[in-house]
Design a protein around this motif. Structure first.
Motif, mmCIF file in Angstrom:
data_model
loop_
_atom_site.group_PDB
_atom_site.id
_atom_site.type_symbol
_atom_site.label_atom_id
_atom_site.label_comp_id
_atom_site.label_asym_id
_atom_site.label_seq_id
_atom_site.Cartn_x
_atom_site.Cartn_y
_atom_site.Cartn_z
ATOM 1 N N LEU A 440 45.768 -28.746 -2.281
ATOM 2 C CA LEU A 440 46.755 -27.991 -1.765
ATOM 3 C C LEU A 440 48.028 -28.499 -1.180
ATOM 4 O O LEU A 440 47.787 -29.541 -0.473
ATOM 5 N N ARG A 441 49.088 -28.422 -1.924
ATOM 6 C CA ARG A 441 50.254 -29.237 -1.337
ATOM 7 C C ARG A 441 51.170 -28.445 -0.547
ATOM 8 O O ARG A 441 51.317 -27.156 -0.632
ATOM 9 N N ILE A 442 51.643 -28.998 0.818
ATOM 10 C CA ILE A 442 52.200 -28.259 1.653
ATOM 11 C C ILE A 442 53.646 -29.100 2.168
ATOM 12 O O ILE A 442 53.266 -30.209 2.375
ATOM 13 N N ASN A 443 54.829 -28.448 2.172
ATOM 14 C CA ASN A 443 55.954 -29.245 2.447
ATOM 15 C C ASN A 443 56.146 -29.369 3.762
ATOM 16 O O ASN A 443 55.811 -28.470 4.697
ATOM 17 N N VAL A 444 56.736 -30.317 4.206
ATOM 18 C CA VAL A 444 56.752 -30.704 5.487
ATOM 19 C C VAL A 444 58.383 -31.341 5.769
ATOM 20 O O VAL A 444 58.890 -32.082 4.911
ATOM 21 N N SER A 445 58.859 -30.529 6.925
ATOM 22 C CA SER A 445 60.249 -30.898 7.218
ATOM 23 C C SER A 445 60.543 -32.029 7.844
ATOM 24 O O SER A 445 59.612 -32.648 8.512
ATOM 25 N N PRO A 446 61.679 -32.902 7.895
ATOM 26 C CA PRO A 446 62.062 -33.783 8.733
ATOM 27 C C PRO A 446 61.799 -33.721 10.211
ATOM 28 O O PRO A 446 61.284 -34.559 11.021
ATOM 29 N N VAL A 447 61.854 -32.563 10.781
ATOM 30 C CA VAL A 447 61.859 -32.154 12.078
ATOM 31 C C VAL A 447 60.404 -32.419 12.379
ATOM 32 O O VAL A 447 60.223 -32.833 13.339
ATOM 33 N N GLN A 448 59.639 -31.838 11.562
ATOM 34 C CA GLN A 448 58.008 -31.978 11.936
ATOM 35 C C GLN A 448 57.550 -33.370 11.838
ATOM 36 O O GLN A 448 56.662 -33.708 12.788
ATOM 37 N N LEU A 449 58.055 -34.182 11.048
ATOM 38 C CA LEU A 449 57.453 -35.626 10.974
ATOM 39 C C LEU A 449 57.733 -36.322 12.322
ATOM 40 O O LEU A 449 57.118 -37.202 12.786
ATOM 41 N N ILE A 450 58.919 -35.866 13.009
ATOM 42 C CA ILE A 450 59.334 -36.622 14.223
ATOM 43 C C ILE A 450 58.782 -35.782 15.427
ATOM 44 O O ILE A 450 59.183 -36.092 16.568
ATOM 45 N N THR A 451 58.103 -34.738 15.253
ATOM 46 C CA THR A 451 57.629 -33.853 16.336
ATOM 47 C C THR A 451 56.457 -34.424 17.104
ATOM 48 O O THR A 451 55.276 -34.904 16.327
ATOM 49 N N ARG A 452 56.321 -34.592 18.365
ATOM 50 C CA ARG A 452 55.058 -35.143 19.078
ATOM 51 C C ARG A 452 53.758 -34.233 18.733
ATOM 52 O O ARG A 452 54.039 -32.803 18.857
ATOM 53 N N GLY A 453 52.795 -34.746 18.475
ATOM 54 C CA GLY A 453 51.794 -33.880 18.179
ATOM 55 C C GLY A 453 51.409 -33.512 16.861
ATOM 56 O O GLY A 453 50.442 -32.709 16.676
ATOM 57 N N PHE A 454 52.360 -33.981 15.887
ATOM 58 C CA PHE A 454 52.361 -33.086 14.558
ATOM 59 C C PHE A 454 50.864 -33.748 14.047
ATOM 60 O O PHE A 454 50.210 -32.878 13.256
#
Length: 620
Positions: A440-454
């Motif tokens: 299963l492939r899921i796209n991740v935004s730049p904002v998510q990558l630098i969000t605490r607790g991601f």
């Protein structure tokens, strides 16, 4: 001593691996300083072999010479006047050691003038890549010196490392050039244009920014009557004329007979319109093709944008709309775009108004894009894509609202909904015995990558739905990688500890990620659809795809091609070693129940690939 020399080679290899095109000279100089001390010599040099000017070009030296005249007489040594040491290196492709007796015209005698009657001992090793000499690494001792075989072996090993660095940087530079330029005219392409406009439209940049969209009138008769070779020649000459007429402006070819000119200075709409009319008049001059005098007019669409308010895509779209108006009016004219700000503002405001309330509601849904093995037809993965049933605008694709979600701090919330919904559905499929070996492939935004607790959120979601991490692949864009490289690198390493796979999406659309690729825990590169759609007909796209395949092979990464829409593209990919693909040729995005049915079938027929291509000997 052998161990000491081995440590030298290891140290040099570590330093050169970190070098980029921007830092190569500085790193090379540091390595030369280290080697001068290690070998107890007086000077060192690194030269590259430039076949275009037929000369040895100085790249780095240690110690740096003082009181160097300008121009430096030692910066470029032409083959015809090269020192015998350089000539021997090129001919033998093996290390060369020359004692104190050197010809009086020798470079080394000039370097050591005033010391021991100018006598020097020189050891040099060629930089060899693919059987050709591409440079030379050398060391000079003022006076006699006996070189041990272990030292010569070390010199040869270090030269090989410098050759690898030079070859790698050359490949990256070539990939960067191909990614930014049109292969027919040498002008910039759409990707480079968008990047340039984005920079010009950044907040606090000078404005207004003018965009002139040029479309040649009636090019088709030239192709039909004189042939496509003549048409291509006309396009190249037309591009040269634009360069001559537009001065320092940024000029791009978008394909076919469409060009864009972005003046380097800020221009009001009135000034830009006057400039466009002058440009159109100059471009109408007659050209001789095959004994025929040809005149072609040009339609020009003009739009101006304000930094900090307008974006590159919208500004280019408005200029495109304007040139269509000019074409519909008969061509050979300039049409100025009028901003319909009320409609644009109403759409954005409506999106912002409804998006937050519709997350976690039935308004959002997922479609899935299958990923297929072109050799077997096996369905190996499904990419989750969010859709929005908007109450006014209907079913919206991500491009319509993702950007607004990121600018209004909703990207994390939206991304979490996609993650949980996709994992929940994937878990149900697996409980039904479907998709056990699929990813299963899921796209991740730049904002998510630098969000605490991601990372914790990803781990908890996978555990909640009873999935193994290896069955989940998170896709990030090149933009996300360089958005905050240190935070991104740390996040990706933490995600790898969770067990998920990592893919770089739209790979090749930028080049900033290349220098970081070796330090990122990436499993998969997804070739940008823009390079794939015209495979089989576009040599420039093929060159880029081959380069990406080579990079993937060098780093041991898997490859997936996006945007496969024609059998020719699919066959070309297979011929060159990329056999996993997505695209409308295989399937459009489908709802969850349809994706489950595809996974249950496990494979799909590929009649358009009935005759599988044979891998050629030169395929990457």
């Amino acid at each position: 001593m052998r161990r000491s020399l081995d440590l030298v080679v290891t140290s040099v290899a570590t330093q050169l691996m970190e070098a980029t095109a921007a830092t190569a000279t500085q790193v090379s100089e540091a390595v030369l300083a280290q080697l001068v001390e290690q070998f107890d010599v007086d000077a060192s040099f690194l030269r590259h072999h430039d076949n275009d000017i037929r000369a040895w070009v100085l790249v780095a030296e240690w110690p740096r010479r003082t009181n160097v005249p300008d121009p430096d007489p030692q910066a470029v040594i032409h083959f015809t006047s090269a020192d015998p040491v350089l000539t021997q290196c090129e001919q033998s492709r093996k290390p060369v050691v020359v004692g104190a007796e050197l010809p009086s015209r020798s470079l080394w005698r000039r370097m050591s003038a005033g010391r021991q009657d100018g006598a020097s001992s020189v050891a040099a090793a060629p930089l060899v890549s693919r059987g050709a000499t591409i440079g030379v690494l050398g060391f000079v001792k003022f006076g006699a010196r006996r070189w041990k075989q272990e030292e010569i072996n070390t010199l040869e090993a270090v030269a090989a490392l410098f050759a690898q660095l030079q070859a790698r940087i050359a490949a990256e530079e070539k990939l960067r050039y191909l990614a930014e330029h049109d292969d027919l005219t040498g002008l910039y392409n759409r990707r480079a244009l968008i990047a340039h406009l984005s920079e010009r439209l950044a907040p606090s940049s000078p404005g207004p920014v003018a965009v002139l969209y040029l479309d040649l009138d009636r090019l088709k008769p030239i192709n039909d009557y004189l042939g496509h070779t003549a048409g291509d020649w006309f396009i190249r000459v037309f591009a040269q004329r634009i360069r001559a007429c537009a001065g320092q402006s940024m000029i791009a070819r978008l394909g076919g007979d469409e060009f864009v000119v972005v003046p380097d200075q800020s221009m009001s709409a009135a000034t830009a319109e006057a400039f466009a009319r002058r440009l159109g008049a100059m471009l109408r001059e007659r050209l001789a093709i095959g004994g025929h005098m040809i005149t072609r007019s040009v339609s020009i669409g003009l739009a101006t944008g304000t930094p900090g308010r307008d974006n590159s895509t919208d500004l280019l779209r408005r200029a495109d709309e304007a040139v269509l108006t000019a074409k519909r009016g008969g061509g050979n004219q300039v049409a100025v775009s009028t901003d319909d700000m009320s409609l644009k503002s109403a759409f954005r405001n409506d999106i912002e108004l409804h998006l937050q309330g519709d997350i976690d509601s039935e308004a959002l849904l997922l479609h899935y894009l299958p990923e297929v093995d072109l050799w077997t037809g096996a369905i190996v993965a499904a990419e989750a894509l969010v859709r929005w049933r908007h109450p006014i605008w209907g079913l919206l694709l991500p491009d319509s609202f993702i950007g607004i979600a990121e600018s209004t701090n909703l990207a994390g919330e939206l991304g979490q909904w996609v993650m949980r919904s996709a994992c929940a559905e994937f878990s149900r499929w697996r409980a039904n015995g479907v998709g056990q070996s699929a990813v299963l492939r899921i796209n991740v935004s730049p904002v998510q990558l630098i969000t605490r607790g991601f990372v914790r959120s990803v781990a908890d979601t996978i555990e909640e739905f009873g999935l193994d991490g290896a069955s989940i692949c998170l896709e990030i864009t090149e933009r996300a990688v360089v958005h905050d490289i240190e935070t991104t690198r740390n996040t990706l390493h933490e995600l790898k500890e969770v067990g998920v796979q990592i893919a770089i999406d739209d790979f090749g659309s930028g080049y900033a990620v290349l220098s970081h690729l070796k330090s990122l825990p990436v499993d998969i590169l997804k070739i940008d659809a823009g390079f794939v759609r015209d495979l089989g007909t576009n040599a420039g796209d093929l060159a880029i795809v081959r380069a990406i395949i080579g990079l993937a092979e060098a780093f041991g990464l898997q490859l997936v091609a996006e945007g496969v829409e024609t059998p020719a593209a699919a066959q070309t990919l297979m011929q060159h070693g990329c056999h996993r693909a997505q695209g409308f040729l295989l399937s459009k995005p489908v709802p969850g129940n349809a994706m489950e049915a595809l996974l249950a079938a496990r494979w799909m027929p590929l009649p358009f690939l009935a005759d599988r291509p044979t891998l050629s000997a030169g395929a990457v």
